[in-house]
Design a protein around this motif. Structure first.
Motif, PDB file in Angstrom:
ATOM      1  N   ALA A 202      75.412  61.294  83.179  1.00  0.00           N
ATOM      2  CA  ALA A 202      74.010  61.023  84.035  1.00  0.00           C
ATOM      3  C   ALA A 202      73.274  60.568  82.783  1.00  0.00           C
ATOM      4  O   ALA A 202      72.754  61.225  81.560  1.00  0.00           O
ATOM      5  N   ASP A 203      72.775  59.351  82.869  1.00  0.00           N
ATOM      6  CA  ASP A 203      71.763  58.824  81.567  1.00  0.00           C
ATOM      7  C   ASP A 203      70.642  59.277  81.961  1.00  0.00           C
ATOM      8  O   ASP A 203      69.842  59.546  82.923  1.00  0.00           O
ATOM      9  N   GLY A 204      70.085  59.892  80.522  1.00  0.00           N
ATOM     10  CA  GLY A 204      69.094  61.053  80.572  1.00  0.00           C
ATOM     11  C   GLY A 204      67.916  60.424  79.466  1.00  0.00           C
ATOM     12  O   GLY A 204      67.171  61.159  79.311  1.00  0.00           O
ATOM     13  N   THR A 205      68.027  59.230  79.109  1.00  0.00           N
ATOM     14  CA  THR A 205      67.010  58.970  77.907  1.00  0.00           C
ATOM     15  C   THR A 205      65.939  57.965  78.661  1.00  0.00           C
ATOM     16  O   THR A 205      66.217  57.449  79.665  1.00  0.00           O
ATOM     17  N   LEU A 206      64.824  58.461  78.245  1.00  0.00           N
ATOM     18  CA  LEU A 206      63.610  57.683  78.938  1.00  0.00           C
ATOM     19  C   LEU A 206      63.810  56.211  78.532  1.00  0.00           C
ATOM     20  O   LEU A 206      63.276  55.465  79.353  1.00  0.00           O
ATOM     21  N   ALA A 207      63.987  55.811  77.391  1.00  0.00           N
ATOM     22  CA  ALA A 207      64.167  54.494  76.875  1.00  0.00           C
ATOM     23  C   ALA A 207      65.009  53.751  77.915  1.00  0.00           C
ATOM     24  O   ALA A 207      65.084  52.538  78.324  1.00  0.00           O
ATOM     25  N   GLY A 208      66.352  54.334  78.133  1.00  0.00           N
ATOM     26  CA  GLY A 208      67.595  53.996  79.116  1.00  0.00           C
ATOM     27  C   GLY A 208      66.743  53.732  80.403  1.00  0.00           C
ATOM     28  O   GLY A 208      67.124  52.751  81.209  1.00  0.00           O
ATOM     29  N   MET A 209      66.240  54.731  80.967  1.00  0.00           N
ATOM     30  CA  MET A 209      65.677  54.555  82.118  1.00  0.00           C
ATOM     31  C   MET A 209      64.530  53.706  82.368  1.00  0.00           C
ATOM     32  O   MET A 209      64.611  52.744  83.427  1.00  0.00           O
ATOM     33  N   LEU A 210      63.785  53.420  81.548  1.00  0.00           N
ATOM     34  CA  LEU A 210      62.826  52.125  81.397  1.00  0.00           C
ATOM     35  C   LEU A 210      63.411  50.895  81.435  1.00  0.00           C
ATOM     36  O   LEU A 210      62.946  49.985  82.152  1.00  0.00           O
ATOM     37  N   LYS A 211      64.512  50.721  80.673  1.00  0.00           N
ATOM     38  CA  LYS A 211      65.213  49.432  80.572  1.00  0.00           C
ATOM     39  C   LYS A 211      65.896  49.203  81.758  1.00  0.00           C
ATOM     40  O   LYS A 211      65.922  47.983  82.514  1.00  0.00           O
ATOM     41  N   ARG A 212      66.367  50.079  82.534  1.00  0.00           N
ATOM     42  CA  ARG A 212      67.272  50.043  83.844  1.00  0.00           C
ATOM     43  C   ARG A 212      66.422  49.822  84.863  1.00  0.00           C
ATOM     44  O   ARG A 212      66.891  49.063  85.784  1.00  0.00           O
ATOM     45  N   SER A 213      65.426  50.524  85.008  1.00  0.00           N
ATOM     46  CA  SER A 213      64.458  50.549  86.368  1.00  0.00           C
ATOM     47  C   SER A 213      63.855  49.233  86.604  1.00  0.00           C
ATOM     48  O   SER A 213      63.568  48.626  85.885  1.00  0.00           O
ATOM     49  N   LYS A 214      64.056  49.188  88.070  1.00  0.00           N
ATOM     50  CA  LYS A 214      63.077  47.969  88.726  1.00  0.00           C
ATOM     51  C   LYS A 214      61.733  48.462  88.910  1.00  0.00           C
ATOM     52  O   LYS A 214      60.955  47.409  89.095  1.00  0.00           O
ATOM     53  N   VAL A 215      61.403  49.802  88.705  1.00  0.00           N
ATOM     54  CA  VAL A 215      60.047  50.271  88.784  1.00  0.00           C
ATOM     55  C   VAL A 215      59.465  50.044  87.172  1.00  0.00           C
ATOM     56  O   VAL A 215      60.137  50.847  86.569  1.00  0.00           O
ATOM     57  N   SER A 216      58.259  49.722  87.230  1.00  0.00           N
ATOM     58  CA  SER A 216      57.622  49.509  85.777  1.00  0.00           C
ATOM     59  C   SER A 216      56.513  50.824  85.599  1.00  0.00           C
ATOM     60  O   SER A 216      55.901  51.232  86.636  1.00  0.00           O
ATOM     61  N   GLU A 217      56.371  50.672  84.357  1.00  0.00           N
ATOM     62  CA  GLU A 217      55.263  51.881  83.850  1.00  0.00           C
ATOM     63  C   GLU A 217      54.027  51.206  84.392  1.00  0.00           C
ATOM     64  O   GLU A 217      53.742  49.671  84.126  1.00  0.00           O
TER      65      GLU A 217
END
Length: 156
Positions: free
Chosen positions: A78-93
Motif C-alpha cells: 500500500a503506497d503510503g507517501t504523501l509525495a507518491g499520492m500527490l504524484k499519482r492522484s488525478k485530484v490536485s491540491e
C-alpha cells in the motif's frame, strides 16, 4: 467464478492492488482538500459547508484505511507517501483563496473523479473474479456519488 484474495495469482493481485492504490492516492488528496476547505470556508453558507467538508474528510480518512487494508489483504504494498499520492492522484491540491462556490466546484470534481476511479478499480476486480474488492469499490463509489449530489445541490 468468485475467488478469495488468497486464490488469485500474484499478477492478478498486483493489478487489482495497483487500481486500489490509485483510489487510495485520490482519496488521501481529497481528504486534505476537504480539510483545507473546512478550515478556510467563509461566507453566508459557512455553517453548512464547514459541516459538510468535515463530514467528507472524516469519511475519506476511514476510507483510506479500508482501501489500504484491502491492498494488504491482496498481499501487495500500500503506497503510503504523501509525495507518491500527490504524484499519482488525478485530484490536485489547492493552496489559495477560493470562494465558497469555488470550493464546492473543486470538491464536486474531486468526488466525481473518485467515483470514476473506484468504478474502474471495481471493473478490474470483477474481471479477475475478486468480488470482495469489487464490492468495496462499489460501496465507496456510491458514497462519492452521494457527496457529489450534496455538493451539486449547493450550486443550484
Amino acid at each position: 467464478m468468485t475467488q478469495t484474495a488468497i486464490a488469485l495469482t500474484q499478477d492478478t493481485r498486483a493489478a487489482i492492488a495497483d487500481a486500489l492504490n490509485q483510489s487510495v492516492a485520490e482519496t488521501a488528496v481529497t481528504t486534505m482538500l476537504a480539510q483545507n476547505f473546512h478550515w478556510n470556508v467563509t461566507g453566508m453558507a459557512f455553517g453548512p459547508l464547514h459541516e459538510l467538508f468535515q463530514k467528507i474528510y472524516e469519511d475519506h480518512f476511514v476510507a483510506q484505511d479500508d482501501l489500504a487494508e484491502r491492498i494488504k489483504a491482496l498481499d501487495a504494498h500500500a503506497d503510503g507517501t504523501l509525495a507518491g499520492m500527490l504524484k499519482r492522484s488525478k485530484v490536485s491540491e489547492f493552496d489559495g483563496l477560493a470562494s465558497d462556490k469555488g470550493m464546492i466546484k473543486m470538491m464536486l470534481e474531486a468526488q466525481e473523479t473518485l467515483a470514476s476511479t473506484l468504478a474502474g478499480a471495481g471493473e478490474v476486480a470483477a474481471e479477475y473474479g475478486d468480488t470482495l474488492t469489487e464490492d468495496l469499490c462499489i460501496n465507496r463509489g456510491q458514497t462519492h456519488e452521494k457527496f457529489a449530489w450534496f455538493l451539486r445541490s449547493h450550486l443550484r
